[in-house]
Each structure stands twice: as C-alpha cells, then as structure tokens.
Motif scaffolding. Structure first.
Motif, PDB file in Angstrom:
ATOM      1  N   UNK A  17       0.471  -1.255   0.103  1.00  0.00           N
ATOM      2  CA  UNK A  17       0.273  -0.113   0.014  1.00  0.00           C
ATOM      3  C   UNK A  17       1.016   0.978  -0.173  1.00  0.00           C
ATOM      4  N   UNK A  20       2.103   2.056  -3.516  1.00  0.00           N
ATOM      5  CA  UNK A  20       0.743   2.625  -4.390  1.00  0.00           C
ATOM      6  C   UNK A  20       0.841   3.987  -3.893  1.00  0.00           C
ATOM      7  N   UNK A  21       0.660   4.298  -2.649  1.00  0.00           N
ATOM      8  CA  UNK A  21       0.216   6.039  -2.289  1.00  0.00           C
ATOM      9  C   UNK A  21       1.355   6.555  -2.897  1.00  0.00           C
ATOM     10  N   UNK A  57      -5.665  -0.181  -8.721  1.00  0.00           N
ATOM     11  CA  UNK A  57      -5.957  -1.389  -7.806  1.00  0.00           C
ATOM     12  C   UNK A  57      -5.532  -1.541  -7.610  1.00  0.00           C
TER      13      UNK A  57
END
Lengths: 179, 607
Positions: A17, A20-21, A57
């Motif tokens: 994550x 992804x951020x 995502x």
C-alpha cells in the motif's frame, strides 16, 4: 527513475500500500487534470480520478510495462471521466462577469504581446466539445500521450485519433483566435 | 513535446493552468486508502488478464429470447468508418447448421436468390464454432475509410477512401477511384472513378440499383464543399446529383425510394427522381455516433449517440416519411454510443451500444435491456445472415494489455450470449465489412500505422460464419507489407548554413541557452502547420553546441507578419524540431533548450 517506477508498480501489484500511495502522489495530479478537462467540474473530476485509482489497485498486476504506468493511469482516468459524463445531464458552464469583460474577439489579440489563451475562451471552447473530443485534447495536451496511446485508450485507431486531433486542433485554432 | 508548435504549447499550458486552478489539492494517502477500501468493500471487480479469456463473452443473463433472426442493417453508424451498408433482409435459417444462406427480397434493395450466381451447395466443410477466415484477392488500389455497398447483383462496390496519412505537410491522400468485388472469383475490377473524393455521408443503394455517395471537394479543408454522386452499375460511371444541405452520419433508404440522411446538423432528404435535397423536418436531437433504422411500418428509428456539444444521449426519436415529422419515443435504458442497430424478423430493433445491448419494440415504443455489452468495447459490428452479429476491433479502455487487434467476437441474439470468434487474418483498422449473399463477410482494405504515418493496405479477407461453407476461392498470396513513406528531409542543410539574408531584414538578437546534450540548429523559416516549409531568413550562428549559450542574430524578412515568422529549433538532424514564434520579438527573455530537449521561451517574471 525507470527502475524505481518498475519497483513501485511491482510492489503495488503485490499489495504494497505504501508503494501504491507513492504512485498516487506521483500521478494523481495528472489524472485530475485530464479528468477535469473532460468533466469541466472539479467534483466530478475528483470522483473520476478516485474511481480510476480503485481500478488501478485492482488491475495494476495487468500492467506489462511498468514504465508505461503513467499513460495507463491517465487513460483509465480519462475513461472514468467519460463514463461519469455519460450518466449526467449537460452542465452549463458558469460565466462570471469578469470572464465576460475579459472575453476577446476571436482572431484579435487585445494585447499583441499576450499570446496566452484566456481562461474564459478556453472554458467556452472546451465546454462545446463532446466528452470524447475533450478526452482526446486532454490526453494529448495535458497528459502528452502519443497518438498510439490515445487510440488504445479511447478505442480508436491511431490514424483515427490523429485525424480527429488534427481536425480538433484546426477548430480550436479558429475558435481561440489563432487563425 | 518536440512536435508541438507554439499554439499547441499555449493550449497545453492553458489547459493545465485552468485545471490546476479548478481542482483542489489532494492528499495521496487519502486517495490511496479510499481506492483500497473501495476494493475491499467488494466494489465491482474486473477480471485479471489471465482469466479474461474465460470470462470475456459469457455475460449474457436472463433476457428476452429473440425470434431468429433476419437482420436489417440500416443507418450503419459503424463506429470509425463513416460507411453505410445498404439495407438488406435475410431470412432466418432454421437449425444450428444452415450451410449456404438463401436470400429473399422484400424490396428492390434485397436481391432474390436467383440474383446470386453462388452455387446452392458446396463440398467444402462448414466453418467451425468460431467461423473461419480466408484471403481473397487484393484490391487494385489500397484504401481505408472508404465507402462500400453491396450491389443488387451481389457484387461489392468500394469507392474513395484514403491512401495514406502523414503527420506532415502533405497530410492525407484521398482517393476517387472505385472498384468492384466479384464474390464468385474473389477478385476485383476497376470501375469508373468518383468525381470528387471524400464521403459526406454513407453510401446507399437506391431502389433502381444505383448508388448514392456523398463527396467533398477537399476532405482536408475546414470549409469543404459537400456534394453527392450517383454510381450507375450498368455504365460504371458517376454523375453529380444535387447539393446536400450538410454532412450526415447515417443514410437510410426509405420505402418510397427517398434517402434520409441524419447527423449533427439535422436531417435531410434526397429525392432520386428530382436529385434535390431538402430538409427533413426538425430533428428533436441532432446527433452523431447514433443509429438510424428503417422500421417495418416505414418510419425510421434514430437512437443514442452524441448530441452536439453534449454527452452521450439515451434519447430516441422517430421520423415519419408520411408526415415529414419527428416525434420522441421512449429513451434507451443507457446513455451510450450506439454502434450498430439491426431490424430483426419480429420487427424489433437490436441495438448494440457501448454499455448495453437493448431491443426496441416499435409496437409498444419501449426498450428492453437484453445483455451487457461485451466486456471489451468494439469498433465494428456486422450482422450475419442468421441474426448473429460479428464484432471486431475489440479493446479494453481500462487495460494496458489489449486483446490482439485481430480478435473478434460473436453476439447471438437468440441466447443473448457473447462468444469468441476466430481471429482475423490481419487487423481491420479502417476496413469495410460487407455481408455477401452467400452469408460470408467481405473485409476489404484497412491501414497499418506507425507513429507519424498510416498507409492503406489492399488486402482482403472473407469471414465464414459458423455452419456456413467457405466460398470456393483459389488460394491468394498474402498482401505485400505496407511501404511507409520516407520522412521528408528538413530542407535546410545540417550542419550549418546561415540561410538567406532577406533585403531590408528586421534584426533580432537573442540569447539561446542550450542545456541539452545535443547541438542545436536554428532556422528562420515559414511553416504550414505540419512543419517547416522553406527558410526565409538567417540565424548567425545557426548552431549552438551542446551545453553552450550563444547570442544569436536572426534576420527576418521586412514584410513578414510576426505571427508568420518562426524560428525552428532543431535539436537533432533530420527532425522537424520545435518552434519559437517570432511574435516574441520585443519581449525580454531567451530561448532555452532544456536538458530533456524541450524548447521554450523563457521570460523574466512579470512577462
């Protein structure tokens, strides 16, 4: 930089994550810009960009060329924006008194040294385009995608995208006073 | 961004500036968290590429079973082609395997079986579940985006189209030539050429067998003059016929022999008896990317598409030739581009949209959603004789990895199910699709593209649907690969030549800061929107080495309009380079070439 991007994409695809951020921080602004050009409404643009990240995502593992992640993301944002527009009624663009006062006669530059495009002119002309044409303009001039990438994103041939962009550019030149 | 000219740079800057001023700041963590939460909450999931093949077309769900399955293609708003196929009625064929399709005529546009010279049976085994593709003879002239129509005798006329397109000064090469395909031999013969190129509206077969085609005097011009032509198959010649009021998207042969053309600017009628064009009432919603379908009662259903300066529309309206008026009917259930619409034997209309498959019942004036659109968007839908629809040009707008451009699918209205079709022999960008009398589909022409050029192909392939016997054609060699044009060399030599010194030249001295790793060549030249045409002034020095800063003297023709004078910055030999407008003369600043090779005009703050 390319290796780093590939690492980010791979990490995000495996559920990282934080990676992804980081991708969001790098590309969200471009996606917002593209979506705004298509939607002409900040809230709708934000919704479209957010929806695009949800798709990203879920499907980032499908991306075969991680170095192309940016073009893929802005294409997804553009299509989400078009999808958003399909479900809405037309929006009449608001024109402020200031915009009217600043309105220029096409083809005549009020200041010969001012070659910039007035915001009011731009909004008027872009609002007159259908969402697909807006997407073409956004992907070309905001996201700087190639005709091949635009064609893939919008489901048209490269030649179709080029031809339609050429005609659009001619129209914009005329309507924005660049004849 | 090296191929952007100055207007494009200003447009890009204005778009970004406007967007940045309108959308607020964001917090990346919040955006990412929301996206992840959206997925965890079970929001719609899209299949991974590895499973796509098994999920691709099986999305049919409880839906109305449609009576098999005559198909009438009217309006032919086939995305991306601007080509209309003539109305045709083909009766249903009972049973899962139907061999060659018999045809029946309900009007003059639909040839009777005796019109066809096709044999009534073939020893060649029928095609398998996905159908089969074979090569036919190549066209005499490669072309794409051409007009196409099946003549009453079963032959196919192709006319006009484009030979090549280049993202440079010579733009697009449009054709006037025409040729005929003979389904029996699989070969082409040249026929008379159109009077003018282009296609202002789709080609339509009239009741007397002649073909109506739109044309324009200069397809590349913004203010092109529209025209119309008639092709007479008996003489192989073309004649002008009246002046359309405006360009159209669909053309529909009405029961009384007139032709209804609809588009962004409204509707118009062509009367073949008088050759006169007149307005056809007032459309409620002029539009494009829509369909127009002739109903059994003579009215025309116009549905979906884009309204001008509007979004996808779900509206539908009916044109009544008896009264010349338009009336609204029920809206479709989805706002969407309507890629294709087909009249079915039961009198309903099957519409394949970008989002859903819907059926319109003229008796009740209602729409029913019968299936989702295929998971992939598509560019072309062609009706087959048994009511199945062949879909090609598949793409997934939300996937980086796309299905091959040769991929194809079939939609069966009897089961409302999608299935995979055999892949085409080659991609069909810009190709025409025509259902032949024997039930096969002729796919002619198309293009191959590189980044800055598209070249037409003359290759032809024939699709044989499942259960149909392939036509007994001889083996044809593959079409030769496309020959892409050699890039036009930049007319000014490199390395340096200062360029001509115009008399009474205007002088401009400016600093050129080359921060790139390549030497930069400078030219004073005219441009035509596609690139530099000819040097009209000089630059001294006209090369700035990599990493160097030079004070350059430019000489412009005395009578040049500042907006017409351009400085070309050519970072690499043989490339078009970037432009700096001479309109910047008098504004403080300098020309900067960044480390990435981007060219711009850098002014101090306040300018």
């Amino acid at each position: 930089m390319a290796v780093r991007v590939a690492e980010l994409v791979h990490a995000a695809a495996t559920g990282d994550e934080a990676a992804f951020t980081e991708l969001v921080s790098r590309h969200h602004q471009d996606m917002l810009r593209v979506a705004y050009v298509i939607c002409r409404d900040p809230a709708l643009a934000e919704d479209a960009a957010q929806a695009a990240w949800a798709i990203a995502w879920r499907r980032i593992g499908d991306v075969k060329e991680p170095t192309h992640i940016r073009s893929w993301l802005v294409a997804v944002a553009a299509n989400e924006a078009r999808r958003t527009m399909r479900s809405r009624r037309p929006i009449i663009h608001e024109v402020s008194v200031g915009d009217i006062e600043l309105e220029r006669v096409p083809g005549v530059r009020s200041d010969p040294q001012d070659t910039s495009i007035a915001s009011s002119d731009l909004r008027r002309v872009i609002s007159s385009l259908d969402p697909t044409d807006r997407a073409l303009i956004a992907l070309r001039y905001v996201a700087e995608l190639s005709s091949d990438e635009i064609g893939r994103a919008l489901g048209m041939s490269s030649s179709g995208a080029r031809g339609r962009l050429s005609r659009l550019l001619l129209r914009l030149r005329g309507e924005l006073g660049d004849d | 961004m090296t191929d952007f000219d100055q207007f494009e740079q200003r447009l890009a800057a204005a778009l970004r500036s406007d967007a940045d001023a309108s959308v607020g700041p964001f917090e990346a963590g919040s955006v990412a968290d929301a996206a992840i939460a959206d997925t965890r909450a079970g929001a719609r999931r899209l299949p991974r590429a590895t499973t796509r093949s098994t999920r691709r077309y099986g999305r049919g769900r409880g839906m109305t079973l449609l009576a098999a399955a005559a198909v009438l293609l009217v309006g032919g708003a086939v995305a991306g082609s601007g080509i209309l196929q003539q109305p045709m009625v083909v009766p249903p064929t009972p049973g899962p395997s139907f061999g060659l399709v018999a045809t029946a005529s309900t009007d003059a546009t639909s040839p009777s079986p005796s019109d066809s010279a096709r044999p009534s049976a073939s020893p060649i085994p029928a095609a398998g579940p996905g159908g089969a593709w074979i090569a036919a003879g190549p066209m005499d002239t490669p072309r794409y985006d051409h007009a196409v129509v099946r003549l009453l005798d079963g032959r196919v006329l192709v006319a006009g189209g484009t030979l090549r397109w280049e993202d440079r000064r010579d733009g697009q090469t449009d054709l006037t030539s025409a040729e005929l395909y003979d389904p029996d031999s699989g070969t082409w013969s040249v026929t008379g050429s159109m009077l003018k190129p282009g296609s202002g509206f789709p080609a339509t077969v009239l009741r007397d067998g002649r073909v109506l085609v739109g044309d324009v005097d200069d397809p590349n011009a913004d203010n092109a003059i529209l025209g119309a032509e008639l092709y007479d198959p008996a003489s192989g010649s073309w004649t002008a016929t009246g002046t359309p009021l405006w360009e159209g998207v669909t053309a529909t042969l009405l029961g009384d022999g007139r032709v209804l053309v609809t588009g962004n600017d409204g509707a118009e009628l062509y009367d073949p008896d008088s050759g006169i064009w007149t307005a056809a009432g007032t459309m409620i919603h002029p539009r494009h990317s829509h369909t127009a379908t002739l109903l059994p009662d003579g009215r025309v259903l116009v549905a979906g598409g884009h309204a001008p300066a509007d979004f996808d529309t779900d509206s539908a309206e009916l044109y009544d030739p008896e009264t010349g008026s338009w009336t609204a009917t029920a809206n479709m259930r989805s706002d969407q581009e309507t890629n294709a619409a087909f009249l079915q034997l039961d009198g309903t209309v099957l519409v394949l949209g970008s989002e859903t498959v819907e059926v319109y019942d003229p008796a009740t004036g209602t729409w029913t959603t019968v299936a989702d659109a295929t998971e992939f968007h598509y560019q072309r839908a062609t009706p087959l004789s048994d009511g199945t629809v062949l879909v090609t040009g598949l793409f997934d707008p939300n996937a980086e990895s796309q299905p091959p451009c040769s991929a194809a699918a079939l939609y069966d209205p009897r089961t409302a199910a999608w299935m995979t079709a055999s892949s085409m022999l080659r991609c069909a960008n810009g190709s025409s699709f025509t259902l032949l009398l024997d039930g096969t589909v002729l796919v002619a022409g198309g293009n191959d593209c590189q980044e800055d050029a598209c070249v037409a192909t003359g290759s032809v392939q024939v699709y044989t649907p499942p259960g149909v016997s392939p036509p007994p054609l001889p083996a044809f060699p593959p079409a030769p690969p496309p020959v892409f044009p050699t890039p036009t060399p930049v007319p000014t030599p490199y390395p340096p030549a200062d360029g001509p010194v115009p008399p009474n030249a205007r002088t401009w001295k400016v600093t050129v800061d080359n921060r790139s790793s390549e030497p930069v060549a400078l030219f004073v030249a005219e441009e035509d929107g596609f690139g530099m045409t000819r040097p009209v002034g000089s630059a001294t020095p006209n090369v700035v080495p990599a990493g160097a800063t030079e004070r350059v003297t430019f000489l412009f023709p005395a009578d040049s309009d500042p907006d017409d004078g351009w400085i070309f910055v050519n970072p690499r030999p043989g490339e078009e380079g970037a432009l700096v407008g001479a309109a910047d003369i008098g504004i403080p600043g300098k020309i900067v070439i960044t480390a990435e090779g981007q060219v711009g005009w850098l002014s101090p703050p306040g300018y």
